[in-house]
Design an enzyme around this catalytic site. Structure first.
Site, PDB file in Angstrom:
ATOM      1  N   TYR A 159     -74.208  51.833  92.365  1.00  0.00           N
ATOM      2  CA  TYR A 159     -74.398  52.754  93.494  1.00  0.00           C
ATOM      3  C   TYR A 159     -75.306  53.913  93.109  1.00  0.00           C
ATOM      4  O   TYR A 159     -75.202  54.452  92.009  1.00  0.00           O
ATOM      5  CB  TYR A 159     -73.052  53.356  93.898  1.00  0.00           C
ATOM      6  CG  TYR A 159     -72.132  52.426  94.649  1.00  0.00           C
ATOM      7  CD1 TYR A 159     -72.575  51.672  95.726  1.00  0.00           C
ATOM      8  CD2 TYR A 159     -70.793  52.340  94.287  1.00  0.00           C
ATOM      9  CE1 TYR A 159     -71.705  50.841  96.417  1.00  0.00           C
ATOM     10  CE2 TYR A 159     -69.912  51.524  94.964  1.00  0.00           C
ATOM     11  CZ  TYR A 159     -70.373  50.773  96.032  1.00  0.00           C
ATOM     12  OH  TYR A 159     -69.517  49.973  96.712  1.00  0.00           O
ATOM     13  N   ARG A 176     -45.930  81.110  87.776  1.00  0.00           N
ATOM     14  CA  ARG A 176     -45.986  79.808  88.414  1.00  0.00           C
ATOM     15  C   ARG A 176     -44.652  79.571  89.107  1.00  0.00           C
ATOM     16  O   ARG A 176     -44.550  79.670  90.302  1.00  0.00           O
ATOM     17  CB  ARG A 176     -46.296  78.749  87.340  1.00  0.00           C
ATOM     18  CG  ARG A 176     -46.711  77.421  87.888  1.00  0.00           C
ATOM     19  CD  ARG A 176     -47.201  76.454  86.821  1.00  0.00           C
ATOM     20  NE  ARG A 176     -46.131  75.907  86.001  1.00  0.00           N
ATOM     21  CZ  ARG A 176     -46.276  74.830  85.217  1.00  0.00           C
ATOM     22  NH1 ARG A 176     -47.447  74.230  85.139  1.00  0.00           N
ATOM     23  NH2 ARG A 176     -45.271  74.377  84.502  1.00  0.00           N
ATOM     24  N   LYS A 214     -42.232  62.981  82.752  1.00  0.00           N
ATOM     25  CA  LYS A 214     -42.863  63.115  84.074  1.00  0.00           C
ATOM     26  C   LYS A 214     -44.181  62.332  84.095  1.00  0.00           C
ATOM     27  O   LYS A 214     -44.693  61.931  83.035  1.00  0.00           O
ATOM     28  CB  LYS A 214     -43.107  64.597  84.380  1.00  0.00           C
ATOM     29  CG  LYS A 214     -44.134  65.247  83.481  1.00  0.00           C
ATOM     30  CD  LYS A 214     -44.188  66.761  83.674  1.00  0.00           C
ATOM     31  CE  LYS A 214     -45.220  67.367  82.742  1.00  0.00           C
ATOM     32  NZ  LYS A 214     -45.057  68.819  82.595  1.00  0.00           N
ATOM     33  N   MET A 243     -64.837  52.091  92.669  1.00  0.00           N
ATOM     34  CA  MET A 243     -63.391  52.190  92.911  1.00  0.00           C
ATOM     35  C   MET A 243     -62.618  51.224  92.011  1.00  0.00           C
ATOM     36  O   MET A 243     -61.599  51.591  91.431  1.00  0.00           O
ATOM     37  CB  MET A 243     -63.101  51.915  94.384  1.00  0.00           C
ATOM     38  CG  MET A 243     -61.694  52.272  94.800  1.00  0.00           C
ATOM     39  SD  MET A 243     -61.418  52.004  96.562  1.00  0.00           S
ATOM     40  CE  MET A 243     -62.230  53.422  97.272  1.00  0.00           C
TER      41      MET A 243
HETATM   42  C1  LIG Z   1     -44.983  69.158  81.188  1.00  0.00           C
HETATM   43  C2  LIG Z   1     -44.119  70.251  80.705  1.00  0.00           C
HETATM   44  C3  LIG Z   1     -43.813  70.387  79.341  1.00  0.00           C
HETATM   45  C4  LIG Z   1     -44.447  69.531  78.271  1.00  0.00           C
HETATM   46  O1  LIG Z   1     -45.665  70.096  77.860  1.00  0.00           O
HETATM   47  P1  LIG Z   1     -46.498  69.412  76.669  1.00  0.00           P
HETATM   48  O2  LIG Z   1     -47.630  70.343  76.465  1.00  0.00           O
HETATM   49  O3  LIG Z   1     -46.917  68.090  77.175  1.00  0.00           O
HETATM   50  O4  LIG Z   1     -45.576  69.316  75.519  1.00  0.00           O
HETATM   51  C5  LIG Z   1     -42.903  71.351  78.976  1.00  0.00           C
HETATM   52  N1  LIG Z   1     -42.339  72.159  79.904  1.00  0.00           N
HETATM   53  C6  LIG Z   1     -42.633  72.077  81.215  1.00  0.00           C
HETATM   54  C7  LIG Z   1     -41.984  72.999  82.177  1.00  0.00           C
HETATM   55  C8  LIG Z   1     -43.530  71.127  81.657  1.00  0.00           C
HETATM   56  O5  LIG Z   1     -43.822  71.054  82.961  1.00  0.00           O
END
Ligand SMILES: *Cc1c(COP(=O)(O)O)cnc(C)c1O
Length: 391
Positions: free
Chosen positions: A277, A139, A40, A325
């Site tokens: 800035y 969650r 991801k 930026m």
């Molecule tokens: C991102 C994620 C992981 C990976 O976690 P790490 O700490 O990067 O190994 C595992 N499970 C879920 C559901 C995640 O969203």
């Protein structure tokens, strides 16, 4: 010509480091556990297509884990023919695409199950789903109180096939006390027993992120979800301490990613001049100033203003004034021979100096996950081997 010569910023991924990390994790997994690599957030900034191809070539990754449908498309487009698990939400209007992608889904609620069922029936093929169980993170999971009605509905849903059960730990990176995680593990196992009593058997159980893999082998089950560790980082200092206490002090990780730019302009400014800035920096000496064509829009966090260093000609040079930026100003007064278009390392090594994601995260008061995942996805990515671009 080296393609990097004409670029002003880019990312390099050392394929050997990534492979070593994957193999190191493969070695410590319980033997029957499958390895899911989380890709991801553009593979934690490393580049999703590139990491997908390296994962396929490694032959140790069984499944790729993504957050979104868009990422699942990107994984297929990169040529991955193996299993894909979507861990996040999918809009109900787009559930059909799960079949065309041949992706598995983390099932988060009854509404999604109800929307999936008719699609599976119509297509004559049930969708493989992993039921996410709430165990204390509060969650995404299905609450224990919602489980019985959901399972009753699923028994009447031939368009959905429950192949696995998952949960995610809330408090495993941030502490060396694993009692909360162990409580979650028990809650998860209780949920799995309830599933089994309801006739959902042979489940692929998955609970472990990197920290759990390293510190609680009981969490490995049939599949682990490896993220940050594959990218060469410990999830936290606490995880490192816990792993060392458990005898894992020989475990080595090597970050594959370097993030680089080039000096755009050089100029001398007089002592007392203001820089950037807000006039937050006033030169305490006649200063050789380098202008870098990179900024917070490229993922170089504004919180690094006045705190971070970059590497030029093997030396650390301080970032001065506010990060803009698309521009960063650096004091290169102490870098002999510095020249326009010199390579500058924002993250990675040069000579004997290293700037890690942990360093940047410390300066920006965040975690390596955020530093890495926010590196602009539009920066070109290269696979390298011993510094050379790999074909
Ligand atoms: C991102 C994620 C992981 C990976 O976690 P790490 O700490 O990067 O190994 C595992 N499970 C879920 C559901 C995640 O969203």
């Amino acid at each position: 010509m080296d393609a990097r010569a004409s670029l002003l910023s880019w990312v390099e991924v050392d394929s050997a480091a990534l492979l070593e990390n994957l193999l190191a994790f493969r070695q410590i997994l319980t033997p029957h556990a499958k390895l899911l690599l989380v890709v991801k957030a553009n593979a934690y900034g490393h580049g999703l297509p590139l990491v997908t191809r390296l994962a396929a070539a490694s032959r140790v990754v069984d499944v790729l884990g993504v957050h979104s449908l868009e990422e699942a498309h990107a994984v297929r487009a990169a040529g991955w023919i193996g299993r894909i698990l979507i861990m996040g939400q999918v809009a109900r209007a787009r559930l059909e695409e799960l079949w065309t992608l041949d992706a598995e889904l983390t099932l988060l609620d009854l509404e999604t199950a109800e929307a999936l069922d008719p699609v599976g029936r119509k297509r004559g093929r049930a969708l493989a789903c992993h039921l996410k169980l709430e165990s204390g993170t509060h969650r995404q999971g299905v609450m224990a109180s919602e489980l019985a009605p959901l399972l009753a509905r699923l028994r009447e849903a031939p368009g959905v096939r429950i192949v696995g059960a998952s949960t995610h730990f809330a408090n495993i990176e941030d502490t060396t006390d694993h009692s909360y995680a162990e409580g979650q593990l028990h809650a998860f196992e209780e949920g799995v027993r309830q599933l089994e009593r309801a006739g959902f058997a042979s489940l692929e159980r998955q609970t472990a992120c990197t920290a759990a893999i390293l510190t609680l082998p009981a969490t490995h089950f049939e599949l682990v979800r490896l993220g940050i560790g594959a990218y060469g980082h410990w999830p936290s200092r606490e995880t490192r301490v816990s792993a060392q206490r458990a005898g894992g002090e020989t475990f080595r990780l090597r970050p594959p990613l370097s993030w680089k730019t080039r000096i755009g302009q050089l100029k001398w400014i007089e002592e007392g001049s203001f820089v950037g800035y807000g006039c937050t920096h006033r030169a305490g000496h006649r200063t050789h100033l380098a202008v870098l064509p990179i900024g917070y829009a490229d993922g170089y966090d504004r919180g690094l203003s006045g705190l971070a260093h970059v590497l030029v000609r093997g030396r650390r040079a301080p970032v001065i004034g506010r990060i803009c930026m698309n521009i960063v100003l650096v004091d290169v007064t102490d870098v002999p021979g510095v020249a326009r278009e010199d390579e500058v390392v924002l993250l990675g090594s040069q000579g004997s100096e290293t700037l890690s994601a942990e360093h940047l995260a410390g300066w920006a008061q965040t975690i390596p996950y955020e530093i890495l995942s926010r590196i602009s996805p539009t920066a070109p990515r290269f696979v390298t081997r011993e510094g050379q671009i790999a074909s």
